[in-house]
Design an enzyme around this catalytic site. Structure first.
Site, PDB file in Angstrom:
ATOM      1  N   THR A  42     -34.096 -61.252  58.507  1.00 33.41           N
ATOM      2  CA  THR A  42     -33.716 -60.294  57.466  1.00 33.41           C
ATOM      3  C   THR A  42     -32.584 -60.858  56.625  1.00 33.41           C
ATOM      4  O   THR A  42     -32.596 -60.808  55.396  1.00 33.41           O
ATOM      5  CB  THR A  42     -33.236 -58.976  58.130  1.00 33.41           C
ATOM      6  OG1 THR A  42     -34.279 -58.491  58.960  1.00 33.41           O
ATOM      7  CG2 THR A  42     -32.857 -57.940  57.099  1.00 33.41           C
ATOM      8  N   CYS A  43     -31.576 -61.378  57.311  1.00 29.85           N
ATOM      9  CA  CYS A  43     -30.349 -61.803  56.632  1.00 29.85           C
ATOM     10  C   CYS A  43     -30.634 -62.801  55.522  1.00 29.85           C
ATOM     11  O   CYS A  43     -30.247 -62.610  54.372  1.00 29.85           O
ATOM     12  CB  CYS A  43     -29.402 -62.405  57.667  1.00 29.85           C
ATOM     13  SG  CYS A  43     -27.904 -63.060  56.956  1.00 29.85           S
ATOM     14  N   GLY A 183     -28.353 -42.701  50.034  1.00 34.20           N
ATOM     15  CA  GLY A 183     -27.542 -43.353  51.062  1.00 34.20           C
ATOM     16  C   GLY A 183     -26.394 -44.102  50.419  1.00 34.20           C
ATOM     17  O   GLY A 183     -26.603 -45.079  49.695  1.00 34.20           O
ATOM     18  N   GLU A 206     -25.431 -39.086  48.727  1.00 35.24           N
ATOM     19  CA  GLU A 206     -24.922 -39.328  50.082  1.00 35.24           C
ATOM     20  C   GLU A 206     -24.830 -37.996  50.828  1.00 35.24           C
ATOM     21  O   GLU A 206     -24.292 -37.021  50.315  1.00 35.24           O
ATOM     22  CB  GLU A 206     -23.544 -40.021  50.001  1.00 35.24           C
ATOM     23  CG  GLU A 206     -22.743 -40.039  51.279  1.00 35.24           C
ATOM     24  CD  GLU A 206     -23.432 -40.704  52.473  1.00 35.24           C
ATOM     25  OE1 GLU A 206     -23.964 -41.810  52.320  1.00 35.24           O
ATOM     26  OE2 GLU A 206     -23.443 -40.080  53.570  1.00 35.24           O
ATOM     27  N   ASP A 312     -29.518 -57.117  66.015  1.00 45.04           N
ATOM     28  CA  ASP A 312     -29.683 -55.724  65.577  1.00 45.04           C
ATOM     29  C   ASP A 312     -30.467 -54.869  66.572  1.00 45.04           C
ATOM     30  O   ASP A 312     -30.279 -53.650  66.625  1.00 45.04           O
ATOM     31  CB  ASP A 312     -30.410 -55.672  64.229  1.00 45.04           C
ATOM     32  CG  ASP A 312     -29.498 -56.047  63.061  1.00 45.04           C
ATOM     33  OD1 ASP A 312     -28.340 -56.449  63.302  1.00 45.04           O
ATOM     34  OD2 ASP A 312     -29.951 -55.940  61.906  1.00 45.04           O
ATOM     35  N   HIS A 444       1.494 -69.921  47.566  1.00 43.16           N
ATOM     36  CA  HIS A 444       1.697 -69.112  46.364  1.00 43.16           C
ATOM     37  C   HIS A 444       1.075 -69.815  45.155  1.00 43.16           C
ATOM     38  O   HIS A 444       1.204 -71.031  45.046  1.00 43.16           O
ATOM     39  CB  HIS A 444       3.198 -68.921  46.135  1.00 43.16           C
ATOM     40  CG  HIS A 444       3.501 -68.164  44.876  1.00 43.16           C
ATOM     41  ND1 HIS A 444       3.315 -66.808  44.778  1.00 43.16           N
ATOM     42  CD2 HIS A 444       3.972 -68.590  43.675  1.00 43.16           C
ATOM     43  CE1 HIS A 444       3.664 -66.418  43.560  1.00 43.16           C
ATOM     44  NE2 HIS A 444       4.060 -67.481  42.866  1.00 43.16           N
TER      45      HIS A 444
END
Ligand code: FAD
Ligand code: NAD
Length: 476
Positions: A42-43, A183, A206, A312, A444
């Site tokens: 899926t990824c 969603g 939602e 998952d 910085h």
């Protein structure tokens, strides 16, 4: 076709499965991996990578649109911007294709045998795969289930026609004029924002009172502000109830009983993902489950000896890097190493605008387990690098134990802060205290200086004897 035998059989070549198989192969373990579709799961194919490519393209286009509108404080102008989504998708597909090749190469170099087809268990040590050239039976000493997850479908809004999942959204060839997203979680916000930037009129529906309800309001507020600027309508406390009779709109019911009709060219339903536990013969096994997921222990062992599960299919958070870390660990265990899942934090990035990064415990979660905490926050408004990037919304927040200043959580919201996620999780994983962060020289100008400032603020609060302390109450 002759049956194959191997020491390790991995089902599914997503970021869980292919990492597990590769690491096992590199350790000299005789490994076979079965994948029904393309390597990367899926990824790589329909998730992380294509969505981030699309988000980047949308960001680039949005910049040019703003220049063309003449509202660039930088003095840049442009004329007549357009986006050819079909071309954008070809660019995205090329990236995916290159990475598919990369995964296939990794497996090959690790001497992993790849079987293309759908795997089905006969029993705990035998799997059959319907391949292009016939039925392949594979016997294995140990098996890893890494079958991933699939989009949740709403019974009132089955996928098909105008109603699409993230997979179809990531393959659109034209920007829809009106996009309704059902969603307001990870996918809804990431893709909803991208399509709004590409010109869609987007409405997000939602069910709960806030978008990204799992995070606190401070983290999501800058995202809500940006959605408003982009003209995205966000309907909270609202549920999609179905298509209009003509099929060109969505009916929505709000918690106060009001009904609305939202006209839509596409309706993207992204209300979560469910573990893929059907269709591969779970009924032939005797695996304990944990709600909809396969139950695993801290070694990713299931309830059957010799069968592991990762990614998952095993639970939240459904993130690629969790799946990969589990896969890496299981490969080591199969090779005889002593390993246990002992990660303190699994960082999460939501690629919204601005991005949200969450590592470790949110303040409420820390309090809920009884910790007395102090919090340091530093805004990007005071950061030179953020100002030079023209993106000063957001902040970094450090959550530390009040007694010994051990950092238990770092979160932030800000443009481009995805790349700070490793700094956040490294600090937590290595047991850093607030003083460790302030003692590190931060280059910085960089946005990372805001992390140092947040840690310093948390310490200042402590030195000022709680005078400006933000929250230190223990859980009740
Ligand atoms: P998967 O990647 O789902 O892989 C499982 C594989 O197993 C699939 O290729 C499937 O074809 C195969 N398979 C299943 N059953 C069988 C069988 N019986 N036989 C043969 N093959 C089988 N996560 C992040 O960390 N960052 C992100 O930015 C991110 N963005 C996302 C965006 C979208 C739109 C989506 C949908 C998801 C996103 N995710 C993201 C989540 C991430 O994709 C998943 O957490 C991750 O892919 C899970 O990996 P896995 O190996 O467990 O399963
Ligand atoms: P999600 O769980 O992130 O969000 C789903 C949202 O839908 C929730 O806010 C929920 O309240 C809402 N919802 C549920 N039912 C509803 C209804 N009937 N009507 C309206 N709203 C409803 O799920 P997702 O966005 O589908 O993503 C799935 C998973 O994929 C994520 O949880 C995450 O693990 C992974 N993912 C990660 C990333 C990332 O890491 N950047 C990106 C995309 C997806």
């Amino acid at each position: 076709m002759k049956a194959m035998s191997c020491k390790l059989l991995v089902i599914g070549a997503g970021p869980g499965g292919y990492v597990c198989a590769t690491r096992a192969g590199q350790r000299g373990i005789d490994t076979v991996i079965v994948e029904a579709e393309r390597p990367g799961g899926t990824c790589l194919n329909v998730g992380c990578i294509p969505s981030k490519a699309l988000i980047h393209a949308a960001d680039e286009y949005d910049k040019v649109v703003r220049f063309a509108a003449g509202d660039s404080a930088l003095g840049i102008s442009a004329a007549d911007p357009r986006i050819d989504l079909a071309k954008t998708m070809r660019w995205k597909d090329e990236i995916v294709g290159r990475l598919n090749g990369g995964v296939a190469g990794l497996l090959k170099n690790a001497a992993v045998k790849v079987v293309q087809g759908w795997a089905q268990f006969r029993d705990g040590k035998t799997v059959e795969v319907e391949t292009e050239t016939g039925l392949q039976v594979i016997h294995a000493e140990q098996v890893v289930i890494a079958t991933g997850a699939r989009p949740v479908e709403l019974s009132a809004l089955p996928f098909g026609g105008r109603v699409i999942s993230s997979t179809e959204a990531l393959a659109l060839r034209q920007v829809p004029d009106r996009l309704v997203v059902v969603g307001g979680g990870y996918i809804g916000l990431e893709l909803g924002t991208a399509f709004a930037k590409m010109g869609s009129q987007v409405t997000i529906v939602e069910a709960l009172p806030r978008i990204m309800p799992q995070y606190d309001a401070a983290l999501t507020r800058p995202v809500e502000t940006r959605l408003r600027q982009l003209g995205v309508d966000v309907l909270t406390n609202a549920k999609a109830t179905g298509l209009t009779p003509s099929g060109d709109g969505l009916t929505v019911e709000t918690s106060d009983g009001q009904r609305k009709v939202l006209a839509a060219d596409k309706i993207l339903v992204v209300v979560g993902r469910a573990p893929l536990t059907a269709g591969w013969g779970l009924e032939m096994l005797d695996l304990d489950t944990d709600g909809p997921f396969l139950r695993i222990d801290e070694h990713c062992r299931t309830s059957m000896r010799g069968i592991y599960a990762i990614g998952d299919v095993t639970g939240e958070p459904m993130l690629a890097h969790r799946a990969s870390a589990q896969g890496e660990m299981v490969a080591a265990i199969v090779a005889g190493e002593k390993r246990t899942w002992d990660s303190v934090c699994i960082p999460a990035i939501c690629f919204t605008d601005p991005e949200i990064v969450v590592a470790g415990l949110l303040p409420d979660a820390a309090r809920a387990i009884g910790l007395e905490i102090r919090i340091g926050m530093a805004p990007f408004q005071a950061n030179g690098r953020a100002l030079t990037l023209g993106q000063d919304a957001g902040f970094i927040r450090v959550v530390a134990r009040a007694d010994n200043h051990l950092i238990v959580g770092i979160q932030g919201v800000g443009a481009g802060i995805a790349e700070l996620s490793a700094a956040f999780s490294t600090a937590i994983e290595m047991g850093a205290r607030l003083e460790d962060i302030t003692a590190v020289i931060h280059a910085h100008p960089s946005q990372s200086e805001t992390l140092m400032e947040a840690a310093r603020n948390a310490l200042d609060h402590s030195q000022r004897n709680h005078a400006r302390q933000i929250h230190t109450q223990p859980a009740t």
